[in-house]
Design an enzyme around this catalytic site. Sequence first.
Site, PDB file in Angstrom:
ATOM      1  N   LYS A 114       7.851  -3.518  12.480  1.00  0.00           N
ATOM      2  CA  LYS A 114       6.920  -4.240  11.600  1.00  0.00           C
ATOM      3  C   LYS A 114       5.614  -3.489  11.378  1.00  0.00           C
ATOM      4  CE  LYS A 114       8.650  -8.880  11.746  1.00  0.00           C
ATOM      5  NZ  LYS A 114       9.058  -9.782  12.800  1.00  0.00           N
ATOM      6  N   LYS A 196      20.193  -5.119   7.116  1.00  0.00           N
ATOM      7  CA  LYS A 196      20.786  -6.468   7.166  1.00  0.00           C
ATOM      8  C   LYS A 196      20.276  -7.335   6.020  1.00  0.00           C
ATOM      9  CE  LYS A 196      17.408  -8.848  10.065  1.00  0.00           C
ATOM     10  NZ  LYS A 196      17.252 -10.228   9.668  1.00  0.00           N
ATOM     11  N   LYS A 199      15.483 -12.583   4.611  1.00  0.00           N
ATOM     12  CA  LYS A 199      14.889 -13.568   3.713  1.00  0.00           C
ATOM     13  C   LYS A 199      13.958 -12.957   2.689  1.00  0.00           C
ATOM     14  CE  LYS A 199      14.462 -17.221   6.960  1.00  0.00           C
ATOM     15  NZ  LYS A 199      13.526 -16.583   7.883  1.00  0.00           N
TER      16      LYS A 199
HETATM   17  P1  ADP Z   1      15.081 -13.293   8.458  1.00  0.00           P
HETATM   18  O1  ADP Z   1      15.295 -12.088   9.327  1.00  0.00           O
HETATM   19  O2  ADP Z   1      16.002 -13.355   7.335  1.00  0.00           O
HETATM   20  O3  ADP Z   1      13.642 -13.540   8.082  1.00  0.00           O
HETATM   21  P2  ADP Z   1      14.815 -15.019  10.720  1.00  0.00           P
HETATM   22  O4  ADP Z   1      14.103 -13.858  11.311  1.00  0.00           O
HETATM   23  O5  ADP Z   1      14.034 -16.272  10.595  1.00  0.00           O
HETATM   24  O6  ADP Z   1      15.434 -14.559   9.343  1.00  0.00           O
HETATM   25  O7  ADP Z   1      16.166 -15.270  11.525  1.00  0.00           O
HETATM   26  C1  ADP Z   1      16.684 -16.515  11.879  1.00  0.00           C
HETATM   27  C2  ADP Z   1      18.015 -16.344  12.577  1.00  0.00           C
HETATM   28  O8  ADP Z   1      18.971 -15.735  11.709  1.00  0.00           O
HETATM   29  C3  ADP Z   1      17.961 -15.449  13.814  1.00  0.00           C
HETATM   30  O9  ADP Z   1      18.852 -15.961  14.779  1.00  0.00           O
HETATM   31  C4  ADP Z   1      18.450 -14.117  13.310  1.00  0.00           C
HETATM   32  O10 ADP Z   1      19.046 -13.327  14.315  1.00  0.00           O
HETATM   33  C5  ADP Z   1      19.497 -14.562  12.308  1.00  0.00           C
HETATM   34  N1  ADP Z   1      19.685 -13.545  11.270  1.00  0.00           N
HETATM   35  C6  ADP Z   1      18.792 -13.170  10.312  1.00  0.00           C
HETATM   36  N2  ADP Z   1      19.331 -12.222   9.511  1.00  0.00           N
HETATM   37  C7  ADP Z   1      20.584 -11.987   9.976  1.00  0.00           C
HETATM   38  C8  ADP Z   1      21.667 -11.128   9.582  1.00  0.00           C
HETATM   39  N3  ADP Z   1      21.556 -10.364   8.511  1.00  0.00           N
HETATM   40  N4  ADP Z   1      22.786 -11.145  10.310  1.00  0.00           N
HETATM   41  C9  ADP Z   1      22.925 -11.961  11.384  1.00  0.00           C
HETATM   42  N5  ADP Z   1      21.973 -12.800  11.813  1.00  0.00           N
HETATM   43  C10 ADP Z   1      20.810 -12.823  11.114  1.00  0.00           C
END
Ligand code: ADP
Length: 333
Positions: A114, A196, A199
Site C-alpha cells: 500500500k 486479483k 473492489k
Molecule cells: P478488496 O480487496 O476487494 O477491497 P476486502 O479487502 O474488503 O476486499 O476483502 C474482503 C474479503 O474478501 C477478504 O476475506 C479477502 O481475502 C477476500 N477477497 C478479496 N479479494 C479476493 C480475491 N480476489 N480472491 C479471493 N478472496 C478475496
Amino acid sequence: MQTREIVVSGIRPTGFLHLGNYFGAIRQYLHMQQTYECYFFVADYHSLTTHQNPHELRNHVYRVLAEYLACGLDPEQATIYVQSDMPEKAELYLLLNMLAYKGELEKVPTFKEKIRGKKEGINAGLLTYPVLMAADILIHRATKVPVGKDQEPHLEMARNLASRFNQKFGFLFPEPTAYSETGTLLKVPSLDGKGKMSKSENEMATIYLADSDDIIRKKLARAKTDAGPQTPHSPKSPEIENLFLLLKLVSAPETLAYFEQAYDNCTIRYGELKQQLADDIISLIAPIRERAAALQKDIHTLQKIRKQGAEKACASARQTLLQARALMGIQYD
Ligand code: ADP
Ligand code: TRP
C-alpha cells in the site's frame, strides 16, 4: 451444553462486492453460519485507512450489509454488525497496540504494497491495520477466520499478538487461523491476468455482484486469452489458467471436464468457453443483484438488523474486554 467454535470475518465498505469477495469469503460464511457461532461485520474503520469520503461511507456500509443479506447471510443464524458500532473493539485495539512492534508492522506485505511509491500521506492507521484486525478477531475469542489468500499475513500477526498477550498477562486469547473449506485459501484472479479481482482497482477486470448481465458478458468477452494450444496436453498460460479457475468455481463439473478435454485435444474455442462462463456467472449473480437492490431500498430493515447485531456482538465483546483490562491491571474499583 457444548460450546460452538467461534468464527469472525469482515469486509471493508470500499465499493461493490465482487466474485473474489464471494468465493474467498462470503460463500464460506454461508456454510459456517449453520454450524459455528459466527460474527460477520462491515469493516468501516479499516476502510478509513485508504478511503476517506464522509459523504459516501453511509451508503457503502449499507450496501455491504444489503449484499451480505442478498448472498444469504441470515441474521437469525449469524451476528451481523458494523465495526464502528462496537466501542469495545476500539479499546482492545488500543491495548493491543502496546504489544505490536513498529518493525514487524512495517514488514507486513499488505502494508509494503500500500505504501509502494508513496513518500507522504502514510497514516498510522495503515501501519496498525493488522492490529485493528487482530482486535476484530480476538474480541470474540474466535478460532476460525474465513478469508481469501491475501489475508494470511494479517492472521499471522493476530496469532503473534494473541500469544504475546497470553504470555505476558495470562491466557485469554485462542490463536486464530485463516480458514477455507477446501483447505487452500483462495485468490480469484482478475480478468486481465494481473493480480486479483478487487473492489477499487481494475474495474473492467473485476466482476461485481451488482454488474448487469450485459456488463458481465462484455467483461468476459474482453478477458485476455492466448493463441490456443498447439499440441495435445500442453500447459496452460496464466490467462487461460485464470479462466479455468473461474469455470471451476461457477460451473458444473461436467462443463469443466468438457472444456478441459477440449483444451487437451486442441479443439477448444475460447469464445464458447467465455460464453458458458458468462452464463454461469449470470445465473449466480442475477438473483443476488436483484435481492441486494431491493434490500438497499429498505433502509429501515437494514438499520434494524445493524442495531440488533451490534447489541448481540457487544455483549460478547464486553466480557473479553473486561478480562483483558483486568489481566493488564486496569482495574481500580
Ligand atoms: P478488496 O480487496 O476487494 O477491497 P476486502 O479487502 O474488503 O476486499 O476483502 C474482503 C474479503 O474478501 C477478504 O476475506 C479477502 O481475502 C477476500 N477477497 C478479496 N479479494 C479476493 C480475491 N480476489 N480472491 C479471493 N478472496 C478475496
Ligand atoms: N482486512 C480484511 C480485508 O481487507 C478485512 C477485515 C478486517 C477482516 N477485519 C477483519 C477480515 C477480521 C477477517 C477478520 O479483506
